[in-house]
Design a protein around this motif. Structure first.
Motif, mmCIF file in Angstrom:
data_model
loop_
_atom_site.group_PDB
_atom_site.id
_atom_site.type_symbol
_atom_site.label_atom_id
_atom_site.label_comp_id
_atom_site.label_asym_id
_atom_site.label_seq_id
_atom_site.Cartn_x
_atom_site.Cartn_y
_atom_site.Cartn_z
ATOM 1 N N SER A 30 2.778 -3.135 -13.775
ATOM 2 C CA SER A 30 2.827 -3.352 -15.135
ATOM 3 C C SER A 30 1.831 -4.713 -15.230
ATOM 4 C CB SER A 30 4.114 -3.599 -15.770
ATOM 5 O OG SER A 30 3.772 -3.990 -17.024
ATOM 6 N N ASP A 31 0.660 -4.825 -16.141
ATOM 7 C CA ASP A 31 -0.196 -5.999 -16.110
ATOM 8 C C ASP A 31 -0.780 -6.399 -15.176
ATOM 9 O OD1 ASP A 31 0.247 -5.360 -19.171
ATOM 10 O OD2 ASP A 31 2.226 -6.720 -18.855
ATOM 11 N N ILE A 32 -0.865 -6.096 -13.912
ATOM 12 C CA ILE A 32 -1.301 -6.340 -12.721
ATOM 13 C C ILE A 32 -2.453 -5.375 -12.130
ATOM 14 C CG2 ILE A 32 -0.868 -7.395 -10.401
ATOM 15 C CD1 ILE A 32 1.579 -8.643 -11.503
ATOM 16 N N SER A 33 -3.521 -5.989 -11.653
ATOM 17 C CA SER A 33 -4.397 -5.098 -10.650
ATOM 18 C C SER A 33 -4.741 -5.633 -9.410
ATOM 19 C CB SER A 33 -5.853 -4.589 -11.479
ATOM 20 O OG SER A 33 -6.536 -5.894 -11.482
ATOM 21 N N ALA A 34 -5.119 -4.865 -8.511
ATOM 22 C CA ALA A 34 -5.350 -5.414 -6.939
ATOM 23 C C ALA A 34 -6.608 -4.563 -6.580
ATOM 24 C CB ALA A 34 -4.168 -4.831 -6.238
ATOM 25 N N THR A 35 -7.615 -5.348 -6.268
ATOM 26 C CA THR A 35 -8.856 -4.715 -6.083
ATOM 27 C C THR A 35 -9.263 -5.138 -4.883
ATOM 28 O OG1 THR A 35 -9.488 -4.832 -8.340
ATOM 29 C CG2 THR A 35 -11.283 -4.530 -6.756
ATOM 30 N N PRO A 36 -9.558 -4.329 -3.853
ATOM 31 C CA PRO A 36 -9.961 -4.805 -2.484
ATOM 32 C C PRO A 36 -11.645 -5.321 -2.769
ATOM 33 C CG PRO A 36 -10.145 -2.180 -2.448
ATOM 34 C CD PRO A 36 -9.487 -2.779 -3.810
ATOM 35 N N ASN A 144 1.485 -2.849 0.593
ATOM 36 C CA ASN A 144 2.405 -2.534 -0.244
ATOM 37 C C ASN A 144 2.616 -3.587 -1.420
ATOM 38 O OD1 ASN A 144 3.891 -0.841 -1.975
ATOM 39 N ND2 ASN A 144 5.807 -1.254 -0.874
ATOM 40 N N ILE A 145 2.406 -3.215 -2.395
ATOM 41 C CA ILE A 145 2.239 -4.436 -3.599
ATOM 42 C C ILE A 145 3.328 -4.259 -4.775
ATOM 43 C CG2 ILE A 145 1.016 -5.908 -5.063
ATOM 44 C CD1 ILE A 145 -1.647 -4.909 -3.427
ATOM 45 N N TYR A 146 4.092 -5.105 -4.961
ATOM 46 C CA TYR A 146 5.235 -4.934 -6.034
ATOM 47 C C TYR A 146 5.702 -6.193 -6.374
ATOM 48 C CZ TYR A 146 8.239 -5.890 -2.080
ATOM 49 O OH TYR A 146 9.011 -6.389 -1.047
ATOM 50 N N GLN A 147 6.084 -6.182 -7.729
ATOM 51 C CA GLN A 147 6.693 -7.376 -8.200
ATOM 52 C C GLN A 147 8.133 -7.673 -7.603
ATOM 53 O OE1 GLN A 147 6.343 -5.441 -12.126
ATOM 54 N NE2 GLN A 147 5.461 -7.350 -13.054
ATOM 55 N N THR A 148 8.089 -8.954 -7.492
ATOM 56 C CA THR A 148 9.467 -9.554 -6.777
ATOM 57 C C THR A 148 10.626 -9.048 -7.432
ATOM 58 O OG1 THR A 148 8.933 -11.864 -7.422
ATOM 59 C CG2 THR A 148 8.200 -10.967 -5.226
ATOM 60 N N ALA A 149 10.521 -9.330 -8.903
ATOM 61 C CA ALA A 149 11.594 -9.117 -9.589
ATOM 62 C C ALA A 149 12.325 -7.683 -9.604
ATOM 63 C CB ALA A 149 11.285 -9.353 -11.311
ATOM 64 N N GLN A 150 11.416 -6.740 -9.046
ATOM 65 C CA GLN A 150 11.779 -5.234 -8.877
ATOM 66 C C GLN A 150 12.040 -4.947 -7.654
ATOM 67 O OE1 GLN A 150 12.141 -2.957 -11.533
ATOM 68 N NE2 GLN A 150 11.876 -4.757 -13.003
ATOM 69 N N LYS A 151 12.245 -5.937 -6.761
ATOM 70 C CA LYS A 151 12.485 -5.521 -5.212
ATOM 71 C C LYS A 151 13.590 -4.907 -5.221
ATOM 72 C CE LYS A 151 13.386 -8.234 -0.858
ATOM 73 N NZ LYS A 151 13.493 -9.545 -0.274
ATOM 74 N N ASN A 152 14.780 -4.832 -5.506
ATOM 75 C CA ASN A 152 15.888 -3.951 -5.195
ATOM 76 C C ASN A 152 16.029 -2.899 -6.245
ATOM 77 O OD1 ASN A 152 16.803 -5.635 -3.361
ATOM 78 N ND2 ASN A 152 17.787 -7.111 -4.790
ATOM 79 N N ASN A 153 14.979 -2.661 -6.774
ATOM 80 C CA ASN A 153 14.934 -1.384 -7.766
ATOM 81 C C ASN A 153 14.145 -0.330 -6.874
ATOM 82 O OD1 ASN A 153 14.660 0.442 -9.687
ATOM 83 N ND2 ASN A 153 13.337 -0.652 -11.045
ATOM 84 N N PRO A 154 14.888 0.896 -6.536
ATOM 85 C CA PRO A 154 14.382 1.919 -5.806
ATOM 86 C C PRO A 154 13.271 2.566 -6.537
ATOM 87 C CG PRO A 154 16.320 2.621 -6.595
ATOM 88 C CD PRO A 154 16.290 1.103 -6.744
ATOM 89 N N ASN A 155 13.193 2.390 -7.966
ATOM 90 C CA ASN A 155 12.133 3.337 -8.824
ATOM 91 C C ASN A 155 11.015 2.127 -9.243
ATOM 92 O OD1 ASN A 155 13.434 5.763 -8.614
ATOM 93 N ND2 ASN A 155 15.072 4.978 -10.286
ATOM 94 N N ARG A 156 10.955 1.041 -8.557
ATOM 95 C CA ARG A 156 10.140 0.036 -8.858
ATOM 96 C C ARG A 156 8.583 0.535 -9.022
ATOM 97 N NH1 ARG A 156 11.426 -2.282 -3.446
ATOM 98 N NH2 ARG A 156 9.827 -1.724 -2.118
ATOM 99 N N SER A 157 7.871 -0.109 -9.929
ATOM 100 C CA SER A 157 6.314 0.352 -9.803
ATOM 101 C C SER A 157 5.692 -0.300 -8.756
ATOM 102 C CB SER A 157 5.836 -0.088 -11.311
ATOM 103 O OG SER A 157 6.104 0.684 -12.111
ATOM 104 N N GLN A 158 4.597 0.304 -8.012
ATOM 105 C CA GLN A 158 4.114 -0.339 -6.944
ATOM 106 C C GLN A 158 2.669 0.290 -6.469
ATOM 107 O OE1 GLN A 158 6.779 0.010 -3.661
ATOM 108 N NE2 GLN A 158 7.485 1.854 -4.581
ATOM 109 N N VAL A 159 1.796 -0.674 -6.040
ATOM 110 C CA VAL A 159 0.462 0.104 -5.532
ATOM 111 C C VAL A 159 0.087 -0.142 -4.102
ATOM 112 C CG1 VAL A 159 -0.576 -0.255 -7.982
ATOM 113 C CG2 VAL A 159 -0.701 -2.066 -6.334
ATOM 114 N N ALA A 160 -1.006 0.330 -3.418
ATOM 115 C CA ALA A 160 -1.278 -0.142 -2.147
ATOM 116 C C ALA A 160 -2.463 -0.005 -1.917
ATOM 117 C CB ALA A 160 -0.596 1.175 -1.350
ATOM 118 N N ILE A 161 -3.144 -0.937 -0.976
ATOM 119 C CA ILE A 161 -4.410 -1.014 -0.656
ATOM 120 C C ILE A 161 -4.528 -0.540 0.676
ATOM 121 C CG2 ILE A 161 -6.248 -2.502 -0.210
ATOM 122 C CD1 ILE A 161 -5.723 -2.326 -3.324
#
Length: 331
Positions: A30-36, A144-161
């Protein structure tokens, strides 16, 4: 005689009452993008590196926080794995030796925790240290990129480069073998997984799998237990050196401990693999998965048969007693 009649009637009413009543059984970030940051390359969604042993490469990822508050993200390197739906993912830390993996990407690059100010962009450089030993095929790593606030959430949003690493840029084929089976709770439902393994450093595509799994037990021998389950799954891609899970959703049926037999085939073009194996699910494994599942419906067939058998035996005994008592009265 009336006393025996009312005793038998009472037992039958109790049986009907017990079994007749219904029972309740208990990406993007949410609200974050990651671009190679890639220059002069037609491929813009991943890094592609042709390397030499003991070489060090630096790559840069640009992170943008579009929100009005600061956010902290975790960037974790790992190797690619294959999901049960046939997708490449980077959500599990893969170690050397798993599925004959020679080098783990987690040992080649560092994890970083990054704080992004509100409405800001930050370019972050990651160092990749190529192993000193030579390797064939493809090391398919990724961040693997995810928000640290969601670290223990198995359904956390994440993206990958993704990061493709090769020495020769020559394609290597994959090989599928039957690895094992395991039980797991997925989305609150009990699943059995027959796990294939691509034990080669090659990316596989367009794999069709047909698999049958059945439990071998006394109940199944009398056709009173679990029925054989069939799965047909298409995998668009299979990651190098990865497990390929074939899922059997048991829905509300609890996992039963015991011996299971697996048979199946996989095809890719003109190539075909056959699989066969016998594996065991322990009582501890079954209990753990069932505890993590919801709304399970337990099969009471054996209890029903035992109670029916007990009632029939009691009726026989009562009939014998009645006859014996009748003979005594005649004498």
């Amino acid at each position: 005689m009336k006393r025996y009649f009312w005793l038998i009637s009472g037992l039958m009413l109790l049986l009907v009452g017990y079994f007749g009543q219904p029972k309740q059984v208990q990406a993007d970030i949410s609200d974050i993008s990651a671009t190679p940051m890639i220059e002069d390359n037609d491929v813009t969604d991943r890094f592609q590196l042709i390397v030499q042993p003991n070489e060090t490469r630096n790559i840069t990822i640009s992170f943008t926080n579009y929100s009005d508050a600061a956010q902290t993200i975790m960037v974790q390197p790992t190797n690619a794995s294959t999901s049960a739906s046939g997708k490449i993912q980077y959500t599990t830390i893969i170690k050397p030796g798993q599925n004959n993996l020679k080098y783990a990407f987690a040992n080649m690059s560092e994890a970083k925790k990054i704080t992004l100010k509100a409405q800001s962009t930050k370019d972050v450089t990651f160092k990749i240290k190529i192993p000193s030993g030579r390797f064939k095929g493809l090391i398919l790593g990724g961040y693997n990129i995810y928000q640290t606030a969601q670290k223990n959430n198995p359904n956390r949003s994440q993206v990958a480069i993704p990061v493709y690493i090769t020495e020769t840029n020559k394609a290597v084929g994959g090989v599928l073998i039957l690895k094992n089976i395991n039980a797991a709770a997925t989305n609150g439902q009990p699943h059995l997984y027959a796990n294939l393994s691509n034990n080669q450093p090659g990316l596989m595509k367009n794999i069709d799998v047909h698999m049958v799994i059945e439990r071998k037990g006394l109940a199944e021998f009398f056709h009173l237990g679990l029925k054989a389950m069939t799965a047909d799954q298409h995998y668009n891609t299979v990651a190098p050196n990865s497990t390929v899970p074939i899922g059997f959703n048991q829905k509300q049926t609890p996992i039963k401990a015991g011996t299971y037999v697996v048979n199946g085939t996989a095809t890719s073009g003109k190539t075909k693999w056959k699989f066969s194996g016998k594996y065991h699910i322990s009582k501890a494994q079954a209990a753990k998965v069932n505890k993590q599942s919801t709304n399970l419906i337990y099969d009471k067939t054996w209890i029903f048969l035992l109670v029916i058998g007990g009632v029939v035996l009691l009726i026989i005994l009562l009939v014998v007693l009645i006859r014996v008592q009748g003979r005594k009265n005649r004498n």
